[in-house]
Enzyme design. Structure first.
Site, PDB file in Angstrom:
ATOM      1  N   HIS A  14       0.962   2.578   3.655  1.00  0.00           N
ATOM      2  CA  HIS A  14       2.160   1.703   3.735  1.00  0.00           C
ATOM      3  C   HIS A  14       1.889   0.655   4.813  1.00  0.00           C
ATOM      4  O   HIS A  14       1.907   0.958   6.001  1.00  0.00           O
ATOM      5  CB  HIS A  14       3.403   2.522   4.116  1.00  0.00           C
ATOM      6  CG  HIS A  14       4.659   1.712   4.190  1.00  0.00           C
ATOM      7  ND1 HIS A  14       5.822   2.074   3.558  1.00  0.00           N
ATOM      8  CD2 HIS A  14       4.947   0.549   4.826  1.00  0.00           C
ATOM      9  CE1 HIS A  14       6.757   1.186   3.806  1.00  0.00           C
ATOM     10  NE2 HIS A  14       6.253   0.240   4.576  1.00  0.00           N
ATOM     11  N   HIS A  16       2.361  -3.688   5.965  1.00  0.00           N
ATOM     12  CA  HIS A  16       2.846  -5.064   5.771  1.00  0.00           C
ATOM     13  C   HIS A  16       1.790  -6.025   6.295  1.00  0.00           C
ATOM     14  O   HIS A  16       1.486  -6.015   7.490  1.00  0.00           O
ATOM     15  CB  HIS A  16       4.158  -5.283   6.532  1.00  0.00           C
ATOM     16  CG  HIS A  16       5.259  -4.402   6.039  1.00  0.00           C
ATOM     17  ND1 HIS A  16       6.122  -4.771   5.031  1.00  0.00           N
ATOM     18  CD2 HIS A  16       5.625  -3.150   6.400  1.00  0.00           C
ATOM     19  CE1 HIS A  16       6.981  -3.788   4.794  1.00  0.00           C
ATOM     20  NE2 HIS A  16       6.690  -2.786   5.609  1.00  0.00           N
ATOM     21  N   LYS A 100       7.516  -0.536  -5.567  1.00  0.00           N
ATOM     22  CA  LYS A 100       8.287  -0.294  -4.354  1.00  0.00           C
ATOM     23  C   LYS A 100       9.766  -0.482  -4.598  1.00  0.00           C
ATOM     24  O   LYS A 100      10.201  -1.532  -5.069  1.00  0.00           O
ATOM     25  CB  LYS A 100       7.819  -1.260  -3.255  1.00  0.00           C
ATOM     26  CG  LYS A 100       8.643  -1.213  -1.988  1.00  0.00           C
ATOM     27  CD  LYS A 100       8.388   0.060  -1.192  1.00  0.00           C
ATOM     28  CE  LYS A 100       9.380   0.181  -0.057  1.00  0.00           C
ATOM     29  NZ  LYS A 100       8.751   0.313   1.243  1.00  0.00           N
ATOM     30  N   HIS A 137      11.909   3.186  -0.164  1.00  0.00           N
ATOM     31  CA  HIS A 137      12.526   3.005   1.151  1.00  0.00           C
ATOM     32  C   HIS A 137      13.836   3.781   1.098  1.00  0.00           C
ATOM     33  O   HIS A 137      14.799   3.338   0.475  1.00  0.00           O
ATOM     34  CB  HIS A 137      12.772   1.523   1.459  1.00  0.00           C
ATOM     35  CG  HIS A 137      13.355   1.312   2.826  1.00  0.00           C
ATOM     36  ND1 HIS A 137      12.660   0.750   3.856  1.00  0.00           N
ATOM     37  CD2 HIS A 137      14.567   1.651   3.327  1.00  0.00           C
ATOM     38  CE1 HIS A 137      13.408   0.735   4.950  1.00  0.00           C
ATOM     39  NE2 HIS A 137      14.578   1.265   4.654  1.00  0.00           N
ATOM     40  N   HIS A 175       7.813   6.419   5.051  1.00  0.00           N
ATOM     41  CA  HIS A 175       8.202   6.457   6.462  1.00  0.00           C
ATOM     42  C   HIS A 175       9.401   7.366   6.716  1.00  0.00           C
ATOM     43  O   HIS A 175      10.441   6.923   7.194  1.00  0.00           O
ATOM     44  CB  HIS A 175       8.449   5.057   7.039  1.00  0.00           C
ATOM     45  CG  HIS A 175       9.212   4.098   6.156  1.00  0.00           C
ATOM     46  ND1 HIS A 175      10.411   4.403   5.563  1.00  0.00           N
ATOM     47  CD2 HIS A 175       8.929   2.832   5.772  1.00  0.00           C
ATOM     48  CE1 HIS A 175      10.824   3.367   4.872  1.00  0.00           C
ATOM     49  NE2 HIS A 175       9.957   2.401   4.979  1.00  0.00           N
ATOM     50  N   ASP A 248       3.314   1.709   8.205  1.00  0.00           N
ATOM     51  CA  ASP A 248       4.422   0.750   8.198  1.00  0.00           C
ATOM     52  C   ASP A 248       4.236  -0.277   9.312  1.00  0.00           C
ATOM     53  O   ASP A 248       5.226  -0.782   9.859  1.00  0.00           O
ATOM     54  CB  ASP A 248       5.773   1.466   8.319  1.00  0.00           C
ATOM     55  CG  ASP A 248       6.943   0.565   7.943  1.00  0.00           C
ATOM     56  OD1 ASP A 248       6.706  -0.488   7.322  1.00  0.00           O
ATOM     57  OD2 ASP A 248       8.085   0.920   8.284  1.00  0.00           O
TER      58      ASP A 248
HETATM   59  C1  NCD Z   1       9.535  -3.776   7.560  1.00  0.00           C
HETATM   60  C2  NCD Z   1       9.210  -5.259   7.588  1.00  0.00           C
HETATM   61  O1  NCD Z   1       9.288  -5.864   8.652  1.00  0.00           O
HETATM   62  O2  NCD Z   1       8.838  -5.817   6.549  1.00  0.00           O
HETATM   63  N1  NCD Z   1      10.223  -3.439   8.767  1.00  0.00           N
HETATM   64  C3  NCD Z   1      10.297  -2.218   9.324  1.00  0.00           C
HETATM   65  O3  NCD Z   1      11.024  -2.037  10.307  1.00  0.00           O
HETATM   66  N2  NCD Z   1       9.609  -1.216   8.855  1.00  0.00           N
HETATM   67  C4  NCD Z   1      10.318  -3.462   6.362  1.00  0.00           C
HETATM   68  C5  NCD Z   1      10.378  -2.010   6.059  1.00  0.00           C
HETATM   69  O4  NCD Z   1       9.383  -1.390   5.691  1.00  0.00           O
HETATM   70  O5  NCD Z   1      11.463  -1.442   6.182  1.00  0.00           O
HETATM   71 ZN    ZN Z   2       7.559  -0.978   5.587  1.00  0.00          ZN
END
Ligand code: NCD
Ligand code: ZN
Length: 347
Positions: A14, A16, A100, A137, A175, A248
């Protein structure tokens, strides 16, 4: 005295990576240690179709520095208009490894998420047929549900009914932050796994709020009480193969984190493996780290384990991690565990 630990190269289930200058800045932080990652599709606009996922994958590969290898495992952002045929095609081609689900409004860039679960039933049924995992999520967004209860309520009100209505659907609870999440995974035999982040093994809600507000510890789902952190630690270090690493790691510029309405997300790509070695050693479970970071994820996704390895070394002086990653227009703060860490990835 130094101590070393060699593991199959880990993957991040996971992650970003964002786009543009941010992608360029943060991708090496992951690719340095991880072979593959499940790439979150919450760009603006989101990655909804197979064509958009292919284009995003190409941008990720173009941003990879020479000499580094990395395989992005793409995901599609589920909307009420998602076409089951497009999903099936993107999965069959090998491009997309998961879909997702963001409940609408749950977190950063989730406005296009799902409000009415009946509308996505045909997609979920197709995914169950073809064995494509749904990454969830798991937070309800109802204004009357306390933010610290949103995961537990989601399990009862949404996740369990959706899973019962769609037999065979493979689900990753992403998460997880609560003992409720751990228990729900453990009470199910098949088709259900969960990712756990590095930071949720380290911080509880006091770290965010006691002694002044710490915006760099704010993420979603928000860290919970200590008893929940301990439940996550027990699950991650137990050797149970339904639990695996999904960092995450979610970069936002410092200007947007240190803000009256600060963004959610902890940036942990840089030091995750060192922090995990620290945590697993504290739990007397260094022998379980390879399962959590390198084996259980591929097991769930039915992918091969990586062939090559990384080596972590523990030395007598604390490791110096960069405090910030520079991304040209702004910086991203690297997660600070708040204690010295003696482990580092050395090969
Ligand atoms: C994530 C993001 O910034 O894209 N933020 C987070 O706090 N984890 C989004 C997410 O996965 O909830
Ligand atoms: Zn995330």
């Amino acid at each position: 005295m130094t101590q070393t630990l060699t593991l199959r190269r880990p993957d991040d289930w996971h992650l970003h990576l964002r786009d543009g200058a941010m992608l360029q800045a943060v991708l090496p932080e992951t690719a340095r240690h991880f072979a593959r990652a499940i790439i979150m599709p919450n760009l603006v606009p989101p990655v909804v179709t197979g064509d958009q996922a292919a284009a995003y994958r190409d941008r990720i590969m173009a941003a990879l520095p020479d000499g580094m290898t990395f395989e992005p495992l793409m995901t599609l952002y589920l909307t009420e208009d998602t076409d089951p045929d497009d999903v099936a095609q993107a999965a069959a081609s090998g491009l997309v490894k998961a879909v997702k689900l963001y409940p609408a409004g749950a977190t950063t860039n989730s406005a296009s998420g799902v409000r009415d679960f009946d509308k996505v039933r045909p997609v979920l049924e197709r995914m169950a047929d073809i064995g494509l995992p749904l990454c969830v999520h798991g937070e309800v967004t109802d204004a009357d549900i306390d933010i610290f209860d949103r995961e537990a309520v989601f399990i009862d009100r949404v996740l369990d009914p959706v899973r019962r209505a769609t037999p065979g659907l493979r689900v990753v609870m992403e998460h997880i932050t609560t003992a409720n999440g751990v228990d729900y995974v453990k009470s199910n035999d098949t088709d259900l796994g969960a990712t756990i982040t590095t930071h949720h093994l380290i911080i509880n809600r006091n770290h965010i709020l006691v002694g002044g507000i710490k915006p760099h510890y704010y993420c979603l789902p928000v860290a919970k009480r200590e008893e929940h952190r301990l439940a996550l630690r027990a699950a991650a270090t137990s050797g149970d193969d339904r639990f695996f690493l999904g960092t995450d790691s979610a970069p936002h510029t410092d200007a947007l984190k240190e803000h009256p309405c600060g963004c959610a997300g902890c940036f942990t790509a840089t030091n995750t493996m060192a922090l995990l070695a620290h945590v697993f050693e504290e739990e007397n479970a260094l022998d379980k780290l390879e399962g959590f970071a390198s084996r259980n994820g591929p097991g769930f996704y039915k992918l091969p384990v990586n062939i090559d390895t990384i080596t972590l070394t523990k030395s007598e002086t604390a490791t110096k991690f960069p405090a910030k990653i520079d991304m040209g227009e702004g910086t991203v703060t690297v997660f600070d565990p708040g204690f010295p860490v003696y482990w580092n990835v050395t090969a």
